[in-house]
Enzyme design. Structure first.
Site, PDB file in Angstrom:
ATOM      1  N   TYR A   1       0.845  -1.206   0.000  1.00 10.13           N
ATOM      2  CA  TYR A   1       0.000   0.000   0.000  1.00 10.13           C
ATOM      3  C   TYR A   1       0.877   1.251   0.000  1.00 10.13           C
ATOM      4  O   TYR A   1       0.657   2.187  -0.787  1.00 10.13           O
ATOM      5  CB  TYR A   1      -0.892  -0.068   1.240  1.00 10.13           C
ATOM      6  CG  TYR A   1      -1.838   1.074   1.464  1.00 10.13           C
ATOM      7  CD1 TYR A   1      -2.842   1.381   0.544  1.00 10.13           C
ATOM      8  CD2 TYR A   1      -1.770   1.828   2.644  1.00 10.13           C
ATOM      9  CE1 TYR A   1      -3.733   2.415   0.787  1.00 10.13           C
ATOM     10  CE2 TYR A   1      -2.659   2.855   2.895  1.00 10.13           C
ATOM     11  CZ  TYR A   1      -3.640   3.152   1.963  1.00 10.13           C
ATOM     12  OH  TYR A   1      -4.524   4.174   2.211  1.00 10.13           O
TER      13      TYR A   1
HETATM   14  N1  LIG Z   1     -10.034   5.967   5.689  1.00  4.33           N
HETATM   15  C1  LIG Z   1      -8.822   6.335   6.087  1.00  4.33           C
HETATM   16  O1  LIG Z   1      -8.572   6.583   7.289  1.00  4.33           O
HETATM   17  C2  LIG Z   1      -7.712   6.474   5.084  1.00  4.33           C
HETATM   18  C3  LIG Z   1      -6.405   6.723   5.535  1.00  4.33           C
HETATM   19  C4  LIG Z   1      -5.405   6.943   4.599  1.00  4.33           C
HETATM   20  C5  LIG Z   1      -5.699   6.926   3.253  1.00  4.33           C
HETATM   21  N2  LIG Z   1      -6.968   6.645   2.832  1.00  4.33           N
HETATM   22  C6  LIG Z   1      -7.241   6.649   1.398  1.00  4.33           C
HETATM   23  O2  LIG Z   1      -8.452   7.353   1.147  1.00  4.33           O
HETATM   24  C7  LIG Z   1      -9.154   6.756   0.046  1.00  4.33           C
HETATM   25  C8  LIG Z   1     -10.542   6.317   0.462  1.00  4.33           C
HETATM   26  O3  LIG Z   1     -10.433   5.433   1.551  1.00  4.33           O
HETATM   27  P1  LIG Z   1     -11.709   4.753   2.266  1.00  4.33           P
HETATM   28  O4  LIG Z   1     -11.262   4.417   3.642  1.00  4.33           O
HETATM   29  O5  LIG Z   1     -12.926   5.574   2.060  1.00  4.33           O
HETATM   30  O6  LIG Z   1     -11.831   3.391   1.406  1.00  4.33           O
HETATM   31  P2  LIG Z   1     -12.982   2.283   1.435  1.00  4.33           P
HETATM   32  O7  LIG Z   1     -12.284   0.969   1.289  1.00  4.33           O
HETATM   33  O8  LIG Z   1     -13.880   2.452   2.635  1.00  4.33           O
HETATM   34  O9  LIG Z   1     -13.832   2.599   0.130  1.00  4.33           O
HETATM   35  C9  LIG Z   1     -13.246   2.420  -1.120  1.00  4.33           C
HETATM   36  C10 LIG Z   1     -14.297   2.492  -2.231  1.00  4.33           C
HETATM   37  O10 LIG Z   1     -13.615   2.162  -3.453  1.00  4.33           O
HETATM   38  C11 LIG Z   1     -14.328   1.135  -4.133  1.00  4.33           C
HETATM   39  N3  LIG Z   1     -13.391   0.298  -4.868  1.00  4.33           N
HETATM   40  C12 LIG Z   1     -12.438  -0.522  -4.354  1.00  4.33           C
HETATM   41  N4  LIG Z   1     -11.816  -1.191  -5.341  1.00  4.33           N
HETATM   42  C13 LIG Z   1     -12.384  -0.776  -6.512  1.00  4.33           C
HETATM   43  C14 LIG Z   1     -12.182  -1.123  -7.879  1.00  4.33           C
HETATM   44  N5  LIG Z   1     -11.296  -2.042  -8.241  1.00  4.33           N
HETATM   45  N6  LIG Z   1     -12.945  -0.508  -8.818  1.00  4.33           N
HETATM   46  C15 LIG Z   1     -13.877   0.416  -8.466  1.00  4.33           C
HETATM   47  N7  LIG Z   1     -14.116   0.767  -7.180  1.00  4.33           N
HETATM   48  C16 LIG Z   1     -13.378   0.178  -6.220  1.00  4.33           C
HETATM   49  C17 LIG Z   1     -15.039   0.358  -3.030  1.00  4.33           C
HETATM   50  O11 LIG Z   1     -16.161  -0.366  -3.533  1.00  4.33           O
HETATM   51  C18 LIG Z   1     -15.425   1.463  -2.052  1.00  4.33           C
HETATM   52  O12 LIG Z   1     -16.680   2.043  -2.374  1.00  4.33           O
HETATM   53  C19 LIG Z   1      -8.244   5.598  -0.428  1.00  4.33           C
HETATM   54  O13 LIG Z   1      -7.372   6.058  -1.424  1.00  4.33           O
HETATM   55  C20 LIG Z   1      -7.461   5.249   0.823  1.00  4.33           C
HETATM   56  O14 LIG Z   1      -6.265   4.586   0.524  1.00  4.33           O
HETATM   57  C21 LIG Z   1      -7.981   6.412   3.727  1.00  4.33           C
END
Ligand SMILES: NC(=O)c1ccc[n+]([C@@H]2O[C@H](COP(=O)([O-])OP(=O)(O)OC[C@H]3O[C@@H](n4cnc5c(N)ncnc54)[C@H](O)[C@@H]3O)[C@@H](O)[C@H]2O)c1
Length: 251
Positions: free
Chosen positions: A154
């Site tokens: 990641y």
């Molecule tokens: N939530 C956090 O605390 C956090 C921390 C650091 C970084 N991030 C980054 O923020 C962003 C959003 O994170 P999140 O926690 O909301 O993620 P999440 O996993 O809760 O949601 C991700 C969404 O992307 C969709 N998705 C996944 N794979 C897919 C694919 N192959 N094709 C189409 N859609 C796809 C899923 O269905 C989902 O709706 C990401 O880039 C994540 O790496 C999040």
């Protein structure tokens, strides 16, 4: 308030978590949002929620791992609305493993859901972003910035995304295109799954957030995305905005 009035926005992974929080914050500011997601059920239900504010917003069902879909996403949006103002590359999936247990398949999953869709969607959207002097918002992570344990696949993809974002910010500045990143922390379905799998790790991360809580996907992260997509941020490019309660930069 209509800070994004009639701006055409694409948000990958917009059916849930931070993506849906940004979509909701943006339609409330007048944007027309296309959410792209692999999950049809959550996508359709989010489409209804968004249309209550922005009747022309839509859900596009697509697996970003299939590269053939990436150009089609851009052409579908341009055919329907005639332009793209903002591209938000938010979707990312990954598996956690110790460095020595990280496999080629883990690296492939992280790059195929996070890095490559970001790269190819930026390339395909570029001619249209040039026309609108648009914005790209990409997603970084404290896991990459700080090198968190069990996150090799990641962290690698996230820092690769930061790398190409800075290059594009340099190359595209002359066209008036801004490319920035958000490094968030927010309680999302992805975080919930991780919290259930590694409760002790989750608690330790939560306890190290100086503001004392996980962020809200709409109020804490959506608001930052609205700012970056708006004219208020027009003199910012190549930046990583830390919307993480102070977690990384205060350590
Ligand atoms: N939530 C956090 O605390 C956090 C921390 C650091 C970084 N991030 C980054 O923020 C962003 C959003 O994170 P999140 O926690 O909301 O993620 P999440 O996993 O809760 O949601 C991700 C969404 O992307 C969709 N998705 C996944 N794979 C897919 C694919 N192959 N094709 C189409 N859609 C796809 C899923 O269905 C989902 O709706 C990401 O880039 C994540 O790496 C999040």
């Amino acid at each position: 308030m209509e800070r994004l009035k009639d701006k055409v926005v694409i948000i990958t992974g917009g059916a849930g978590g931070i993506g849906s929080g940004m979509a909701k914050a943006m339609v409330k500011e007048g944007a027309i949002v296309s959410i792209v997601d692999v999950n049809e059920e959550t996508g359709k239900s989010m489409e209804k929620e968004l249309q209550a504010y922005s009747p022309n917003s839509m859900f596009l069902q697509a697996d970003l791992m299939d590269r053939d879909n990436l150009g089609k996403i851009i052409s579908t949006v341009v055919d329907k609305y005639g332009k793209i103002d903002v591209l938000v590359n938010n979707a990312h999936a990954s598996k956690q493993a110790s460095f020595e247990d990280t496999t080629q398949a883990d690296i492939d999953l992280s790059f195929n859901t996070g890095f490559y869709p970001t790269f190819y969607l930026m390339k395909a959207a570029f001619p249209y972003l040039k026309e609108t002097k648009g914005n790209v918002i990409n997603f970084a992570s404290g896991a990459g910035l700080a090198g968190h344990e069990t996150q090799a696949s990641y962290a690698a993809a996230k820092e690769a995304i930061r790398g190409i974002s800075r290059v594009a910010a340099n190359e595209w500045g002359k066209f008036g295109i801004n490319v920035n990143l958000i490094s968030p922390i927010a309680y999302s379905p992805g975080v919930e799954a991780w919290a259930n799998a590694q409760p002790e790790y989750y608690e330790s991360v939560k306890n190290q957030i100086p503001l004392g809580r996980f962020g809200d996907v709409e109020k804490d992260i959506g608001s930052v995305a609205v700012f970056l997509a708006s004219d208020d941020a027009q003199y910012m490019t190549g930046q990583t905005l830390m919307a993480d309660g102070g977690s990384i930069m205060l350590r």
